[in-house]
Design a protein around this motif. Sequence first.
Motif, PDB file in Angstrom:
ATOM      1  N   UNK A  23     139.856  29.866  67.232  1.00 16.85           N
ATOM      2  CA  UNK A  23     139.164  30.944  66.507  1.00 16.85           C
ATOM      3  C   UNK A  23     139.314  30.857  64.993  1.00 16.85           C
ATOM      4  N   UNK A  24     140.507  30.507  64.509  1.00 16.13           N
ATOM      5  CA  UNK A  24     140.724  30.402  63.063  1.00 16.13           C
ATOM      6  C   UNK A  24     139.870  29.306  62.444  1.00 16.13           C
ATOM      7  N   UNK A  25     139.476  28.330  63.254  1.00 13.75           N
ATOM      8  CA  UNK A  25     138.666  27.221  62.766  1.00 13.75           C
ATOM      9  C   UNK A  25     137.170  27.498  62.924  1.00 13.75           C
ATOM     10  N   UNK A  26     136.807  28.108  64.046  1.00 15.94           N
ATOM     11  CA  UNK A  26     135.392  28.258  64.388  1.00 15.94           C
ATOM     12  C   UNK A  26     134.746  29.527  63.835  1.00 15.94           C
ATOM     13  N   UNK A  27     135.502  30.613  63.723  1.00 15.63           N
ATOM     14  CA  UNK A  27     134.908  31.871  63.249  1.00 15.63           C
ATOM     15  C   UNK A  27     134.381  31.735  61.815  1.00 15.63           C
ATOM     16  N   UNK A  28     135.166  31.181  60.865  1.00 17.14           N
ATOM     17  CA  UNK A  28     134.602  30.972  59.522  1.00 17.14           C
ATOM     18  C   UNK A  28     133.407  30.020  59.533  1.00 17.14           C
ATOM     19  N   UNK A  29     133.482  28.995  60.383  1.00  9.97           N
ATOM     20  CA  UNK A  29     132.365  28.042  60.476  1.00  9.97           C
ATOM     21  C   UNK A  29     131.108  28.728  60.991  1.00  9.97           C
ATOM     22  N   UNK A  30     131.272  29.625  61.962  1.00  8.90           N
ATOM     23  CA  UNK A  30     130.130  30.382  62.482  1.00  8.90           C
ATOM     24  C   UNK A  30     129.529  31.254  61.384  1.00  8.90           C
ATOM     25  N   UNK A  31     130.382  31.878  60.587  1.00  6.92           N
ATOM     26  CA  UNK A  31     129.895  32.696  59.478  1.00  6.92           C
ATOM     27  C   UNK A  31     129.103  31.879  58.469  1.00  6.92           C
ATOM     28  N   UNK A  32     129.577  30.663  58.173  1.00  8.07           N
ATOM     29  CA  UNK A  32     128.852  29.792  57.237  1.00  8.07           C
ATOM     30  C   UNK A  32     127.504  29.366  57.806  1.00  8.07           C
ATOM     31  N   UNK A  34     125.670  31.041  60.014  1.00 12.57           N
ATOM     32  CA  UNK A  34     124.789  32.212  59.991  1.00 12.57           C
ATOM     33  C   UNK A  34     124.286  32.488  58.577  1.00 12.57           C
ATOM     34  N   UNK A  35     125.151  32.291  57.572  1.00  8.37           N
ATOM     35  CA  UNK A  35     124.736  32.498  56.177  1.00  8.37           C
ATOM     36  C   UNK A  35     123.664  31.488  55.787  1.00  8.37           C
ATOM     37  N   UNK A  36     123.888  30.219  56.140  1.00 11.63           N
ATOM     38  CA  UNK A  36     122.909  29.179  55.828  1.00 11.63           C
ATOM     39  C   UNK A  36     121.558  29.481  56.466  1.00 11.63           C
ATOM     40  N   UNK A  37     121.591  29.743  57.767  1.00 11.08           N
ATOM     41  CA  UNK A  37     120.352  29.965  58.506  1.00 11.08           C
ATOM     42  C   UNK A  37     119.668  31.242  58.020  1.00 11.08           C
ATOM     43  N   UNK A  38     120.448  32.283  57.730  1.00  6.90           N
ATOM     44  CA  UNK A  38     119.870  33.540  57.266  1.00  6.90           C
ATOM     45  C   UNK A  38     119.147  33.375  55.938  1.00  6.90           C
ATOM     46  N   UNK A  39     119.785  32.695  54.978  1.00 10.08           N
ATOM     47  CA  UNK A  39     119.157  32.479  53.667  1.00 10.08           C
ATOM     48  C   UNK A  39     117.903  31.621  53.821  1.00 10.08           C
ATOM     49  N   UNK A  40     118.020  30.560  54.592  1.00  8.97           N
ATOM     50  CA  UNK A  40     116.887  29.649  54.778  1.00  8.97           C
ATOM     51  C   UNK A  40     115.712  30.363  55.438  1.00  8.97           C
ATOM     52  N   UNK A  41     115.972  31.160  56.475  1.00 12.51           N
ATOM     53  CA  UNK A  41     114.876  31.821  57.176  1.00 12.51           C
ATOM     54  C   UNK A  41     114.200  32.863  56.297  1.00 12.51           C
ATOM     55  N   UNK A  42     114.952  33.491  55.408  1.00 12.05           N
ATOM     56  CA  UNK A  42     114.340  34.430  54.457  1.00 12.05           C
ATOM     57  C   UNK A  42     113.351  33.689  53.553  1.00 12.05           C
ATOM     58  N   UNK A  43     113.785  32.534  53.037  1.00 14.07           N
ATOM     59  CA  UNK A  43     112.907  31.718  52.192  1.00 14.07           C
ATOM     60  C   UNK A  43     111.713  31.209  52.998  1.00 14.07           C
ATOM     61  N   UNK A 104     126.744  19.307  47.610  1.00  9.74           N
ATOM     62  CA  UNK A 104     127.562  19.663  48.770  1.00  9.74           C
ATOM     63  C   UNK A 104     127.607  21.187  48.877  1.00  9.74           C
ATOM     64  N   UNK A 105     127.994  21.666  50.025  1.00  7.51           N
ATOM     65  CA  UNK A 105     128.128  23.105  50.224  1.00  7.51           C
ATOM     66  C   UNK A 105     126.863  23.756  50.744  1.00  7.51           C
ATOM     67  N   UNK A 106     126.959  25.066  50.972  1.00  2.00           N
ATOM     68  CA  UNK A 106     125.843  25.824  51.543  1.00  2.00           C
ATOM     69  C   UNK A 106     124.625  25.776  50.630  1.00  2.00           C
ATOM     70  N   UNK A 107     124.833  25.932  49.320  1.00  2.00           N
ATOM     71  CA  UNK A 107     123.706  25.927  48.387  1.00  2.00           C
ATOM     72  C   UNK A 107     122.913  24.630  48.470  1.00  2.00           C
ATOM     73  N   UNK A 108     123.621  23.515  48.606  1.00  2.00           N
ATOM     74  CA  UNK A 108     122.950  22.218  48.692  1.00  2.00           C
ATOM     75  C   UNK A 108     122.205  22.058  50.008  1.00  2.00           C
ATOM     76  N   UNK A 109     122.671  22.720  51.058  1.00  2.00           N
ATOM     77  CA  UNK A 109     122.003  22.619  52.353  1.00  2.00           C
ATOM     78  C   UNK A 109     120.751  23.479  52.416  1.00  2.00           C
ATOM     79  N   UNK A 110     120.754  24.586  51.683  1.00  2.00           N
ATOM     80  CA  UNK A 110     119.620  25.517  51.736  1.00  2.00           C
ATOM     81  C   UNK A 110     118.341  24.865  51.234  1.00  2.00           C
ATOM     82  N   UNK A 111     118.435  24.013  50.221  1.00  2.00           N
ATOM     83  CA  UNK A 111     117.232  23.408  49.626  1.00  2.00           C
ATOM     84  C   UNK A 111     116.504  22.514  50.625  1.00  2.00           C
TER      85      UNK A 111
END
Length: 238
Positions: A23-32, A34-43, A104-111
């Motif tokens: 859980x300590x490894x996967x829960x933050x990863x799940x949050x990231x 969801x954040x990536x997909x949420x931002x991308x789907x809004x765009x 690298x990172x979420x910002x780089x993946x969103x584009x």
Amino acid sequence: MGVTLPSAVIVRTLADTPIADLPALLVPALGETLAMVGIVMLVVVLAGTPTAVCLHNMAPGGLFENKAVYGVLSWIVNIGRSLPFLVLMAAIVPFTRFVTGTNIGIAAAVVPMSLAGIPFFARLVENCLREVPRSVTQAARASGGSPLQIIRSAQLGEAFPAILGGLTINTIAMIEYSAIAGTIGAGGIGYVAVTYGYQRFDQTVMIATVVLLIALVTAVQLLGDGLVRATTPHLRRR
């Protein structure tokens, strides 16, 4: 007489992450993720919907038919849909760095995810609009509706349940793309799977990430199916 295990099996067994630590490894990863997909789907929705409306109404028989502009726009959308995501992600690294200041990172993946998702969603919505009977648009025209009113009520309004279905498909595709984006250090479930599961030969993490991705995709599909049923009159009555 004892049994000697192959060295690779011993290393893999020692490297496996305890289930209690997952859980300590996967829960933050799940949050990231969801954040990536949420931002991308809004765009994707904000850019893909107008693109689809333009494609549909500039095509022959549309509200503002323009074969030349339709041909160019359709060609651009086809190019966006043709490139495999991994190739697109690598090809636009300079552009991604220019826009976000990093590769690298979420910002780089969103584009790259957005550039891949917009044409895909635009085609899905365009197909949904094509399924709306032409008589609906003609009736709205006859009643004196403006082009904006016709698009909003007669076209998008009638196609809304089908668009929700397309949105579900697109969201699932973006979840898959987010896993691929993990290879550039974007974070999320894909990054954990590659870094901890694959590179460290940790079968516990690998299996856990696969199960988590399946559960996430299933949840999105069920939610999407529920929304489609809730907005489709003949299905809602069942």
